[in-house]
Design an enzyme around this catalytic site. Structure first.
Site: not given
Ligand code: 5RP
Length: 220
Positions: A29, A31, A82, A84, A94, A96, A103
């Site tokens: 993601g 972050t 990171g 969501d 998580k 997103g 993960e």
């Molecule tokens: C990816 C994830 C990410 O950690 C989550 O979507 C947060 O993303 P971002 O850091 O872009 O806000 O779970 O599968």
């Protein structure tokens, strides 16, 4: 501070949790991407990394960081990723970015899960962010019916295939008052590969980016 600056601050703060001479698990993601940039600057201090997605693997290798297959790894001191949404109990939504299954696997091996988020991700009750569920393609309709039965509105993520060759259903309309129970129930639906609720294995620490600086949270 902008959201990107807050993400940048927590990504840098996470370097304090990386142990010298050890491996680090790396999430996926925007972050996590900032964390990879920061990790690149101290790459000589670590033995390598475990990636939670193909995208993360490519980025780590581009920085000259050796990426290990999780099957070769018996001890992973820390996983940094990171989320969501996160609540005060350190339960998270998580997925997103669609990498939830890998993960969850890397997080299951790690001794410590450090969640890095900007302040907007801290919520009293999980569920405003649609809950991602990774599903075996032939089970899409079955899982959709079962998720509807428990009160959600699943929507197929269009044009998206996970690193594992599966689909994602994003489930809207859930007020998740008992995340551990809901994670268990969703995991029991035939055809579900994994659920974007990270409650049974919650974060150990959350680094929260705020305009007053990075706050370090642990479960209430
Ligand atoms: C990816 C994830 C990410 O950690 C989550 O979507 C947060 O993303 P971002 O850091 O872009 O806000 O779970 O599968």
């Amino acid at each position: 501070m902008t959201q990107d600056e807050l993400k940048q601050a927590v990504a840098r703060a996470a370097l304090d949790y990386v142990l010298e001479g050890q491996l680090v698990g790396v999430g996926t993601g925007s972050t996590a991407r900032l964390f990879i940039e920061a990790l690149g600057e101290i790459k000589h201090k670590i033995s390598g990394a475990v990636a939670s997605s193909e995208d993360t693997k490519t980025r780590l290798e581009r920085h000259g960081i050796k990426v290990f297959d999780l099957n070769e790894v018996t001890d992973l001191p820390v996983y940094i990723d990171g989320a969501d949404e996160i609540n005060a109990e350190m339960h998270m939504i998580k997925g997103g970015g669609g990498a939830l299954t890998r993960e969850k696997i890397v997080a299951a091996v790690a001794r410590k899960f450090v969640c890095i988020v900007d302040g907007s991700k801290l919520v009293p009750v999980l569920g405003s962010f649609p809950l991602p569920i990774e599903v075996i393609p032939m089970a899409r309709a079955l899982v959709t019916r079962e998720l509807t039965r428990i009160g959600g509105t699943p929507v197929l993520r269009q044009g998206f295939v996970t690193d594992n060759g599966n689909l994602i259903l994003d489930v809207r309309g859930l007020q998740i008052v008992d995340p551990v129970d809901l994670e268990t129930r969703i995991n029991q639906i035939a055809g579900v590969v994994s659920c974007g609720l990270f409650a049974s294995r919650a974060a150990d620490v959350c680094l929260l980016g705020t305009s007053d600086g990075v706050r370090t949270l642990t479960a209430d």
